[in-house]
Design a protein around this motif. Structure first.
Motif, PDB file in Angstrom:
ATOM      1  N   LYS A  34      77.763 147.443  12.438  1.00  0.00           N
ATOM      2  CA  LYS A  34      77.769 148.195  14.050  1.00  0.00           C
ATOM      3  C   LYS A  34      76.916 149.138  14.520  1.00  0.00           C
ATOM      4  O   LYS A  34      77.046 149.145  14.972  1.00  0.00           O
ATOM      5  CB  LYS A  34      80.085 148.962  13.674  1.00  0.00           C
ATOM      6  N   ASP A  35      76.730 150.458  13.814  1.00  0.00           N
ATOM      7  CA  ASP A  35      75.875 151.521  14.440  1.00  0.00           C
ATOM      8  C   ASP A  35      74.606 150.627  14.538  1.00  0.00           C
ATOM      9  O   ASP A  35      73.956 151.035  15.738  1.00  0.00           O
ATOM     10  CB  ASP A  35      75.705 152.352  13.053  1.00  0.00           C
ATOM     11  N   ARG A  37      74.081 147.808  15.560  1.00  0.00           N
ATOM     12  CA  ARG A  37      74.741 147.031  16.945  1.00  0.00           C
ATOM     13  C   ARG A  37      74.525 147.768  17.982  1.00  0.00           C
ATOM     14  O   ARG A  37      74.070 147.502  19.034  1.00  0.00           O
ATOM     15  CB  ARG A  37      75.718 146.300  16.780  1.00  0.00           C
ATOM     16  N   TYR A  38      75.693 148.934  18.142  1.00  0.00           N
ATOM     17  CA  TYR A  38      75.477 149.755  18.806  1.00  0.00           C
ATOM     18  C   TYR A  38      74.382 150.303  19.287  1.00  0.00           C
ATOM     19  O   TYR A  38      73.679 150.374  20.706  1.00  0.00           O
ATOM     20  CB  TYR A  38      76.087 150.725  18.268  1.00  0.00           C
ATOM     21  N   GLU A  40      71.127 148.942  18.752  1.00  0.00           N
ATOM     22  CA  GLU A  40      70.464 147.901  19.796  1.00  0.00           C
ATOM     23  C   GLU A  40      71.001 147.664  21.158  1.00  0.00           C
ATOM     24  O   GLU A  40      70.050 147.702  21.269  1.00  0.00           O
ATOM     25  CB  GLU A  40      70.871 146.386  18.608  1.00  0.00           C
ATOM     26  N   GLU A  41      72.458 147.772  21.578  1.00  0.00           N
ATOM     27  CA  GLU A  41      72.944 147.708  23.009  1.00  0.00           C
ATOM     28  C   GLU A  41      72.842 149.179  23.408  1.00  0.00           C
ATOM     29  O   GLU A  41      72.429 148.531  24.697  1.00  0.00           O
ATOM     30  CB  GLU A  41      74.798 147.578  22.551  1.00  0.00           C
ATOM     31  N   GLN A  42      72.166 150.267  22.795  1.00  0.00           N
ATOM     32  CA  GLN A  42      71.988 151.552  23.693  1.00  0.00           C
ATOM     33  C   GLN A  42      70.548 150.729  23.805  1.00  0.00           C
ATOM     34  O   GLN A  42      69.845 151.594  25.400  1.00  0.00           O
ATOM     35  CB  GLN A  42      71.718 152.793  22.773  1.00  0.00           C
ATOM     36  N   ARG A  44      68.732 148.181  24.165  1.00  0.00           N
ATOM     37  CA  ARG A  44      69.298 147.146  25.960  1.00  0.00           C
ATOM     38  C   ARG A  44      69.257 148.480  27.390  1.00  0.00           C
ATOM     39  O   ARG A  44      69.049 147.649  28.595  1.00  0.00           O
ATOM     40  CB  ARG A  44      70.067 146.068  25.561  1.00  0.00           C
ATOM     41  N   ASP A  45      70.548 149.162  27.028  1.00  0.00           N
ATOM     42  CA  ASP A  45      71.129 149.312  28.281  1.00  0.00           C
ATOM     43  C   ASP A  45      69.634 150.239  28.640  1.00  0.00           C
ATOM     44  O   ASP A  45      69.361 150.218  29.618  1.00  0.00           O
ATOM     45  CB  ASP A  45      72.019 150.659  27.959  1.00  0.00           C
ATOM     46  N   GLU A  47      66.294 149.668  28.213  1.00  0.00           N
ATOM     47  CA  GLU A  47      65.672 148.970  28.813  1.00  0.00           C
ATOM     48  C   GLU A  47      66.231 148.737  30.271  1.00  0.00           C
ATOM     49  O   GLU A  47      65.654 148.437  31.323  1.00  0.00           O
ATOM     50  CB  GLU A  47      65.210 147.810  27.897  1.00  0.00           C
ATOM     51  N   LYS A  48      67.354 148.297  30.038  1.00  0.00           N
ATOM     52  CA  LYS A  48      67.559 147.952  31.730  1.00  0.00           C
ATOM     53  C   LYS A  48      67.982 148.844  32.761  1.00  0.00           C
ATOM     54  O   LYS A  48      67.342 148.811  33.859  1.00  0.00           O
ATOM     55  CB  LYS A  48      69.274 147.211  31.534  1.00  0.00           C
TER      56      LYS A  48
END
Length: 132
Positions: A34-35, A37-38, A40-42, A44-45, A47-48
């Motif tokens: 989960k960490d 994934r978090y 990775e989401e961070q 991606r965010d 980068e966006k």
């Protein structure tokens, strides 16, 4: 009641085993799935957000360039109007100068005619005196 675990429960168990595998192979790894994934989401965010910022900067640059070009066009139009106005003024002054030269030529001709008439009258007066 069911005889065994449900399909959803089995999928959760299966996913847990898959996520647990890397942790067993690498016990030094402190982050769980989960960490990760978090994180990775961070990423991606972030980068966006970076892409969005770059896009905004591009838009601002385009707007700036557009305003600069519009100002150049306005300046060119103003210079063209000024040039046309100056040309009209120059033409008007040339016409005035031509009129003044014509008037001066007319006055010069009048002076010459007046001088010739005076000479003629003086000549006539002298002839008349000689005859008397």
């Amino acid at each position: 009641l069911r005889a065994g675990p449900g399909k959803e429960y089995q999928e959760i168990i299966e996913r847990g085993l898959q996520e647990l595998g890397p942790l067993r192979d690498n016990p030094d790894q402190l982050k769980n799935v989960k960490d990760l994934r978090y994180a990775e989401e961070q990423a991606r965010d972030a980068e966006k957000a970076r892409q969005k910022k770059e896009e905004e900067e591009r838009k601002i640059a385009i707007e700036r360039e557009t305003r600069r070009k519009e100002q150049q066009i306005k300046n060119a139009e103003k210079r063209a109007k000024d040039a046309a106005r100056i040309e009209q003024e120059t033409q008007r002054k040339r016409l005035q100068a031509d009129a003044l030269y014509q008037k001066a030529d007319g006055l010069k001709q009048q002076q010459q005619d007046t001088a010739a008439l005076k000479r003629q009258k003086a000549e006539e007066a002298r002839k008349k005196q000689q005859e008397e």
